[in-house]
Every structure is written in C-alpha cells, then in structure tokens.
Design an enzyme around this catalytic site. Structure first.
Site, PDB file in Angstrom:
ATOM      1  N   HIS A 255     -10.195   4.636   3.745  1.00 44.30           N
ATOM      2  CA  HIS A 255      -8.968   4.340   2.994  1.00 44.30           C
ATOM      3  C   HIS A 255      -8.117   5.614   2.892  1.00 44.30           C
ATOM      4  CE1 HIS A 255      -6.314   2.271   0.288  1.00 44.30           C
ATOM      5  NE2 HIS A 255      -6.567   3.073  -0.725  1.00 44.30           N
TER       6      HIS A 255
ATOM      7  N   HIS B 243      -1.097   1.304  -5.566  1.00 43.44           N
ATOM      8  CA  HIS B 243      -0.282   0.129  -5.851  1.00 43.44           C
ATOM      9  C   HIS B 243       0.224   0.246  -7.275  1.00 43.44           C
ATOM     10  CE1 HIS B 243      -1.608  -2.231  -2.280  1.00 43.44           C
ATOM     11  NE2 HIS B 243      -2.564  -1.335  -2.344  1.00 43.44           N
TER      12      HIS B 243
ATOM     13  N   HIS C 229      -3.823  -8.693  -3.905  1.00 42.94           N
ATOM     14  CA  HIS C 229      -4.446  -9.106  -2.648  1.00 42.94           C
ATOM     15  C   HIS C 229      -5.467 -10.228  -2.844  1.00 42.94           C
ATOM     16  CE1 HIS C 229      -3.002  -5.036  -1.606  1.00 42.94           C
ATOM     17  NE2 HIS C 229      -2.930  -5.484  -0.363  1.00 42.94           N
TER      18      HIS C 229
ATOM     19  N   TYR D 113      -8.330 -10.280  -1.564  1.00 43.05           N
ATOM     20  CA  TYR D 113      -9.680  -9.704  -1.711  1.00 43.05           C
ATOM     21  C   TYR D 113     -10.010  -9.289  -3.141  1.00 43.05           C
ATOM     22  CZ  TYR D 113      -7.210  -5.177  -1.162  1.00 43.05           C
ATOM     23  OH  TYR D 113      -6.372  -4.116  -1.306  1.00 43.05           O
ATOM     24  N   GLU D 114      -9.022  -9.305  -4.030  1.00 38.51           N
ATOM     25  CA  GLU D 114      -9.310  -9.001  -5.434  1.00 38.51           C
ATOM     26  C   GLU D 114     -10.072 -10.151  -6.094  1.00 38.51           C
ATOM     27  OE1 GLU D 114      -5.927  -7.200  -7.648  1.00 38.51           O
ATOM     28  OE2 GLU D 114      -4.951  -7.203  -5.699  1.00 38.51           O
TER      29      GLU D 114
ATOM     30  N   ALA E 295       0.588  -1.937   5.268  1.00 33.00           N
ATOM     31  CA  ALA E 295      -0.062  -0.977   6.163  1.00 33.00           C
ATOM     32  C   ALA E 295      -1.080  -1.754   6.984  1.00 33.00           C
ATOM     33  CB  ALA E 295      -0.769   0.102   5.352  1.00 33.00           C
TER      34      ALA E 295
ATOM     35  N   SER F   3       0.777  -1.249   0.000  1.00 31.49           N
ATOM     36  CA  SER F   3       0.000   0.000   0.000  1.00 31.49           C
ATOM     37  C   SER F   3       0.799   1.284   0.000  1.00 31.49           C
ATOM     38  CB  SER F   3      -0.915   0.040   1.226  1.00 31.49           C
ATOM     39  OG  SER F   3      -1.654  -1.138   1.315  1.00 31.49           O
TER      40      SER F   3
ATOM     41  N   ASN G 298      -3.467   3.626  11.112  1.00 30.19           N
ATOM     42  CA  ASN G 298      -4.691   4.104  11.773  1.00 30.19           C
ATOM     43  C   ASN G 298      -4.931   3.264  13.009  1.00 30.19           C
ATOM     44  OD1 ASN G 298      -5.328   2.123   9.350  1.00 30.19           O
ATOM     45  ND2 ASN G 298      -6.849   1.731  10.950  1.00 30.19           N
TER      46      ASN G 298
ATOM     47  N   MET H  81      -4.691  -6.983   5.748  1.00 23.59           N
ATOM     48  CA  MET H  81      -5.329  -7.868   4.762  1.00 23.59           C
ATOM     49  C   MET H  81      -4.313  -8.508   3.816  1.00 23.59           C
ATOM     50  SD  MET H  81      -8.299  -5.195   3.598  1.00 23.59           S
ATOM     51  CE  MET H  81      -9.208  -4.200   4.814  1.00 23.59           C
ATOM     52  N   SER H  82      -3.072  -8.660   4.253  1.00 23.56           N
ATOM     53  CA  SER H  82      -2.053  -9.125   3.293  1.00 23.56           C
ATOM     54  C   SER H  82      -0.911  -9.832   3.999  1.00 23.56           C
ATOM     55  CB  SER H  82      -1.503  -7.915   2.528  1.00 23.56           C
ATOM     56  OG  SER H  82      -0.722  -7.092   3.375  1.00 23.56           O
TER      57      SER H  82
HETATM   58  N1  HPA Z   1      -7.628  -2.984   9.080  1.00 27.06           N
HETATM   59  C1  HPA Z   1      -7.270  -3.803   8.075  1.00 27.06           C
HETATM   60  N2  HPA Z   1      -6.387  -3.467   7.149  1.00 27.06           N
HETATM   61  C2  HPA Z   1      -5.825  -2.252   7.227  1.00 27.06           C
HETATM   62  C3  HPA Z   1      -6.172  -1.343   8.242  1.00 27.06           C
HETATM   63  C4  HPA Z   1      -7.121  -1.737   9.230  1.00 27.06           C
HETATM   64  O1  HPA Z   1      -7.460  -1.005  10.176  1.00 27.06           O
HETATM   65  N3  HPA Z   1      -5.431  -0.213   8.037  1.00 27.06           N
HETATM   66  C5  HPA Z   1      -4.670  -0.446   6.921  1.00 27.06           C
HETATM   67  N4  HPA Z   1      -4.916  -1.674   6.430  1.00 27.06           N
END
Ligand code: HPA
Length: 278
Positions: free
Chosen positions: A248, A62, A84, A86-87, A114, A31, A236, A212-213
């Site tokens: 995002h 990306h 990913h 999720y794609e 991230a 990311s 975050n 998620m990765s």
């Molecule tokens: N959750 C899942 N994936 C993420 C997050 C999150 O809070 N922040 C960046 N990627």
C-alpha cells in the site's frame, strides 16, 4: 437494488448543511486524491460521519469530507474520500456520492481512483481515462427490487463512460500539459491485491488497469441518466509483473508524486465542464 428510502436521511442532512446547493456535477476523489480539489472555492463542508449511512472512512489517505465547491461559476459536490465494498458495510456508502449528486440535480459524475497497471508499456504515475470497465466485484449495485430512481430494470452498458466527457478530459489534459492514456479498468472486490495468475488472466480479458472501486458508482450514475467519466492513476505495476511484492505504501507514494498532475487535469476539466454546463 439500493433502497433509496434508506438513503433519504442523507439527503436531508446535506440539504440542512448546504442550503440552496445546486451542483451541476459531482466528483469522487479516491485514494489520496483529496487535495486535488484545492482549486475550488469552498461554499460548505460536511464530514461523512455527519451524513446518515455514509459514515466514517476507515482507510488512511481517504479524508471523508464532502465539499460543496464552486469553480468557474459552477457548483460541484466534491467527495474527498471513498467508501469501498471491501469495508464490508454494503454498497450504500459506496454509491452515496451518486445518490446525493443526483438528488441535488447534478448531471455528471467524475470518478477518480488508483489502480495497478497491466501493461508493460505503461509506467507507474501515468494517468488513464476510463474507456470501459469489467465488473469482477461479484456484486452489482442494481441487484434487488427495481427502483425507478436508478433508471430502467436492465440498463444498457454500451456507453457507460461518456464519449463527450472523455473528449473533454483529453482537451483538458492538452491544455494543462498532462499526458493521458485511455483504457479498460477492471474492478475486483479487494481487499487482497491480485495473484500473478489473476493479473495474466485480466490482461488476456482486455483490461489495462486493475483496482477495487469505481465500477459501482459508474453503474448507478449511468443507469440514473448521468454522464460518467473516470481518471485512474496507475500507481504500480500489477502483481507479478515486477519481481517484488506489492505494498500500500507504493500506492500512496505514487499518488503523492502524481498529485500536481491530477490536480492540473481536474481543474482544467472543471473549467471546460463549466463552459458547457446549462
Ligand atoms: N490492484 C488493485 N488495486 C489497486 C492496485 C493494484 O495493483 N494498485 C492500487 N489499487
């Protein structure tokens, strides 16, 4: 298990584009981290779209380009952009960087990403070395007929994240003047962020960050006998920890703000890694 025969055309495409490439290691820039490779000399570049089964990258931030680079006299494959789960196109493109690095003889993988922070005493923008992971993606890239390319049928998971490379990351951070945390990364499938109840559950499970990765790549690289290291940027606070929704945009803003720190760390790591490479 990912059928390596179906990945071989990708190796042929990269071999044709990068004659004589001998990367000692590979790096996946997740990311928004694509610019973090700007301290490498460029020996070659190839779009993921020109690598069979790797394909175009669909998420903004990306870049989707493979850089054949060199730093401190040592070659590296730098994957600028990540595919990913999720794609929805399976795990082949997700683990392609590891497949290619391994086929070209690389001995180590550095994975960046991230993630949401699960600890109240950590702030967005902090960097974390992965000490371990929890796989809640609902899949494992090694499910399927056994292929010895990926090592044993039942790979040990007691030290997926190389203690040697973790130490090297902390030495690099000290040299670069970058503060570094260490913790456990939990991976879900995405693309949804977590519910507040999931975040409370993940904290109880012992996770420090959620994303998620990264876990599929780490599993296959470790199984295939490579050293694996990872750096997360806490972009975050995870869902429900603050009284505001998660977007995002917040993730990409923190990524941009942390770019210089990440770059300094990765370049200092590259210099150290090069000094120990055979
Ligand atoms: N959750 C899942 N994936 C993420 C997050 C999150 O809070 N922040 C960046 N990627």
């Amino acid at each position: 298990m990912i059928d390596t025969a179906s990945l071989a055309p990708a190796f042929d495409a990269v071999s044709a584009a990068f004659p004589g490439a001998r990367p000692a290691w590979g790096m996946v820039l997740g990311s928004g981290w694509s610019e973090a490779a700007s301290g490498f000399e460029t020996l070659g570049e190839l779009s993921y779209a020109d690598i069979p089964r790797f394909g175009a990258v669909g998420v903004a931030g990306h870049a989707g380009r493979l850089l054949w680079g060199r730093r401190a006299g040592v070659e590296a494959f730098i994957f600028r952009g990540r595919r990913h789960l999720y794609e929805g196109v399976g795990l082949e493109p997700v683990i392609m960087p590891v497949y290619l690095a391994k086929r070209f003889g690389a001995k180590a993988m550095l994975l960046t990403n991230a993630a949401g922070g699960l600890r109240k005493d950590w702030a967005p923008g902090e960097l974390m070395v992965l000490a371990d992971h929890i796989n809640l993606m609902g899949v494992n890239p090694l499910i399927g007929p056994h292929d010895p390319f990926w090592g044993p049928r039942f790979p040990d998971q007691s030290a997926v994240w190389s203690p040697r490379l973790r130490k090297m990351l902390f030495e690099a951070a000290a040299a670069a003047g970058v503060a570094l945390r260490e913790g456990v990364y939990l991976a879900g499938s995405g693309p949804t962020y977590e519910t507040p109840a999931e975040v409370r559950a993940f904290r109880t499970m012992g996770a420090d960050a959620v994303g998620m990765s990264t876990v599929p790549e780490a599993i296959v690289a470790n199984a295939a006998g490579m050293e694996v290291a990872g750096v997360t940027c806490i972009t975050n606070m995870a869902s429900g920890m603050l009284d505001q929704p998660l977007t995002h945009a917040e993730v990409t803003e923190t990524t941009a703000r942390s770019m210089e720190k990440m770059r300094a760390l990765l370049l200092a790591f590259a210099d150290r890694f090069a000094s120990t490479a055979p």
